[in-house]
Scaffold this active site. Sequence first.
Site, short mmCIF file in Angstrom:
data_model
loop_
_atom_site.label_atom_id
_atom_site.label_comp_id
_atom_site.label_asym_id
_atom_site.label_seq_id
_atom_site.Cartn_x
_atom_site.Cartn_y
_atom_site.Cartn_z
N LYS A 1 26.34 14.70 55.49
CA LYS A 1 26.90 14.59 54.14
C LYS A 1 28.42 14.76 54.17
CE LYS A 1 26.02 16.07 49.43
NZ LYS A 1 25.40 17.04 48.54
N ASP A 2 28.89 15.68 55.02
CA ASP A 2 30.34 15.84 55.15
C ASP A 2 31.00 14.58 55.72
OD1 ASP A 2 30.48 18.32 54.01
OD2 ASP A 2 30.47 19.44 55.90
N SER B 1 26.69 30.38 51.43
CA SER B 1 27.27 29.53 50.39
C SER B 1 26.65 29.83 49.03
CB SER B 1 27.01 28.07 50.73
OG SER B 1 27.59 27.74 51.96
N HIS C 1 30.07 32.67 56.08
CA HIS C 1 28.80 32.72 56.80
C HIS C 1 28.16 34.09 56.73
CE1 HIS C 1 29.14 28.69 59.08
NE2 HIS C 1 29.75 28.64 57.90
N GLU D 1 57.96 18.54 43.98
CA GLU D 1 56.82 17.66 44.23
C GLU D 1 55.76 17.89 43.16
OE1 GLU D 1 57.91 15.36 46.29
OE2 GLU D 1 56.39 15.62 47.85
C1 HEM Z 1 43.32 25.20 53.93
C2 HEM Z 1 42.61 25.39 52.89
C3 HEM Z 1 41.11 25.65 52.86
C4 HEM Z 1 40.14 25.26 53.74
C5 HEM Z 1 40.36 24.46 54.99
C6 HEM Z 1 38.89 25.76 53.24
C7 HEM Z 1 37.67 25.55 53.85
C8 HEM Z 1 36.45 25.93 53.32
C9 HEM Z 1 35.18 25.49 53.80
C10 HEM Z 1 34.95 24.56 54.99
C11 HEM Z 1 34.24 26.03 52.99
C12 HEM Z 1 32.77 25.79 53.08
C13 HEM Z 1 32.38 24.49 52.38
C14 HEM Z 1 32.51 24.55 50.90
O1 HEM Z 1 31.87 25.41 50.27
O2 HEM Z 1 33.25 23.77 50.32
C15 HEM Z 1 34.93 26.86 52.03
C16 HEM Z 1 34.31 27.60 51.04
C17 HEM Z 1 34.97 28.33 50.05
N1 HEM Z 1 36.34 28.33 49.81
FE1 HEM Z 1 37.71 27.42 50.95
N2 HEM Z 1 39.12 26.43 52.08
C18 HEM Z 1 40.46 26.40 51.82
C19 HEM Z 1 41.11 26.95 50.75
C20 HEM Z 1 40.50 27.70 49.76
C21 HEM Z 1 41.15 28.23 48.62
C22 HEM Z 1 42.63 28.01 48.33
C23 HEM Z 1 40.23 28.91 47.88
C24 HEM Z 1 40.38 29.65 46.58
C25 HEM Z 1 41.45 30.17 46.13
C26 HEM Z 1 38.99 28.80 48.55
C27 HEM Z 1 37.81 29.36 48.11
C28 HEM Z 1 36.58 29.15 48.71
C29 HEM Z 1 35.35 29.70 48.25
C30 HEM Z 1 35.21 30.66 47.07
C31 HEM Z 1 34.35 29.20 49.09
C32 HEM Z 1 32.91 29.47 49.02
C33 HEM Z 1 32.33 28.33 48.22
C34 HEM Z 1 30.93 28.49 47.85
O3 HEM Z 1 30.10 28.51 48.76
O4 HEM Z 1 30.74 28.51 46.65
N3 HEM Z 1 39.18 28.06 49.70
N4 HEM Z 1 36.28 26.75 52.23
#
Ligand code: HEM
Lengths: 421, 260
Positions: free
Chosen positions: A241-242, A217, A213, A285
């Site tokens: 959408k979610d 995004s 935030h 796994e």
């Molecule tokens: C428990 C695991 C995770 C949760 C609950 C989580 C949750 C979220 C949420 C809610 C968003 C915003 C919605 C979206 O853009 O899809 C987000 C964005 C993002 N996440 Fe995660 N995430 C997790 C793991 C990861 C991992 C493992 C990575 C990379 C190694 C990652 C990289 C990113 C990035 C780079 C964004 C920004 C996306 C963008 O706006 O392009 N996330 N995450």
Amino acid sequence: MSGLKTDNRVIGWIDERLPVFSMLQNSAVEYPTPKNLNYWWNFGSLAGFMLVVMIVTGIFLAMHYVPNTKMAFGSVDHIMRDVNYGWLIRYLHMNGATMFFILVYIHIFRGLYYGSYKSPREMLWWIGIVIFVLMMATAFMGYVLPWGQMSFWGATVITNLFSAFPLVGRAIVHWLWGGFSVGDPTLNRFFALHYLLPFVILGLVFVHLWALHTVKSNNPLGIDVKSPQDTIPFHPYYTVKDLVGIGVFLLIYLAFVFFHPNLFGDPVNYIPANPMATPPHIEPEWYFLPYYAILRSFTHDIFGFTAKLQGVLAMFASILLLFFLPWLDGSRVRSARFRPIYKQVFWLLVADVVALGYLGSLPPKPATVTYMQIATAYYFFHFLVLLPLLGRFEKPRPLPTSISAAVLPAAAGSPRPMEKV
Amino acid sequence: MMRSLLIGFAVALAMIAGAPPAGAAPGPNRIPPLLRPHFSFQGVFGRYNKAALKRGFEVFHQVCSNCHALNRVDYHSLSAVGLTKAQIKALAAERQIQAGPNAEGKMFMRPGRPSDPYIPPFPNAEAAAAVYGAAPPDLSLMAVQRKGGPDFIYSILMGFVPAPKGVSLPPNKFYNEYFPGHAISMPPPLAPGAVTYADGTKATVPQMAHDVVTFLNWAAQPHLDERKALGLRVLGFVAFLTILFYALKRQIWKNVDQRD
Ligand code: HEM
């Protein structure tokens, strides 16, 4: 943070003292979101949803589970037979781990495709990787808890990897076990940590969102938001959408839970752990199989540098590499849409990882090992050679001037290099 | 993007196809593909056939339970296969179980009760192994413990054939097509008429094998019927909700220009 307009005196009173409502307003209602996000952007919220499901089902399992080598298997069997809806809770948790990994793998590859790791989202990316590493640790320890044959032998094989380190290796392994073999102390500490880590992950998810935030995004075009016309408020557009995403996801997840609950599991883990009988084929796994293939690709000792140590280091390196991605990929263009070569190479990487996963499940025959070595070499080649070279030599296609310009039909002169997805 | 996706998967498939198959080694140790009869409990709408469950229990009780334990199943849960309270009580009392210590500090034997787990035929695995050369495994979870599950058990029961020419078996071993290594310590347990069915069904070997596999699958997954019935209702509800969400999404987004 303020500007909350409300007629409700109670809400106003609370918000002046503790601005929870302003916070919600800012980050879940008004949060300006690019209007062109596609469905690949659903996987973050889906992963968050899945984390909550895992924590809730996990707590109910813990109410009946007994972390003792003599009773653990029986207590899980008791949950399946006698506890009200125990079978449902356990199948949700078991298949939930699989689904969680599918979601997060897609989420990570989404980031790779659209360059979400590039400035200014490096912190966001790094926190994501830390979350991913903790998830793997949590899943590994969770799999040990039912104390089946694969729990025991998987734990033995994986913890033994640390013995590859010279001098201190053995000591580390005994320290991890809390004894001279995987036993009660190991099971107890794994249970304690398996309960703890998801809450650490939960905390990190909030930091992840805080970072998100702050920098906002990314989007499928990979260009910055230029004006308010490029964005829409998070609510109701992305909340609804979610919800669509969650509905579709639940259909798939629950179909496995109710109709094929053991499909992803190894039948051998329904045999109680027996330290005297090694199963013919020990296999982790499915979500660890690509790493398992990398580990087993190293077969020759080099100057006292054992094959096992090389494999262990390569396995860790394959994940640590992701931390360096913001520097390895020098291209200023984020989205693969405008990078003709990177776009092809991206899918080759996906294919390579899928192949590694498949090879990881095979018994190590010489031919298999050769394939594993090729796939492993390509994995590192992609990140260490291809990406830096592409950053220098690839000629990106022209970027649209703004998100709105790209979306509006035939805005004069602006290129519209978008393909239908 | 679609085109690249297809290319990606084509490459992945090519790499997988080029890799050596996971299958079994050729030669005398080869295991043929498992027999795959149709069981009533398979598929989304599949449920346990009550009559088959009852007959399957009779096979287990009259044949298998002489060698195999069923430690995770309590007598009283056998009401689910159609036994009455009185039958369960009588069944439990057939065998003695060790209890105690009593007021004198002595262990003693008492008849089984409905709340006991199915009492095993041998005091422990070592005693059983001493008789048969290998311990007959507990059958409570057999239907989920082996690749192929019910098909595997069925194949083992149907897989006793004369040893091929040139294969010599160690003493007290039997040739079974589907057992890894082919030399199994279990004597062929089913012969025509080995069981007297209460419902008068003719006790052929495939009939008994089919029935006992149904029973053993129930022993391993007693909540299968409930699970599938609940699953249909839950999935129906979620599908309905998803359609609603999607309609709502279309409505809310209809004025937003976006081409993704
Ligand atoms: C428990 C695991 C995770 C949760 C609950 C989580 C949750 C979220 C949420 C809610 C968003 C915003 C919605 C979206 O853009 O899809 C987000 C964005 C993002 N996440 Fe995660 N995430 C997790 C793991 C990861 C991992 C493992 C990575 C990379 C190694 C990652 C990289 C990113 C990035 C780079 C964004 C920004 C996306 C963008 O706006 O392009 N996330 N995450």
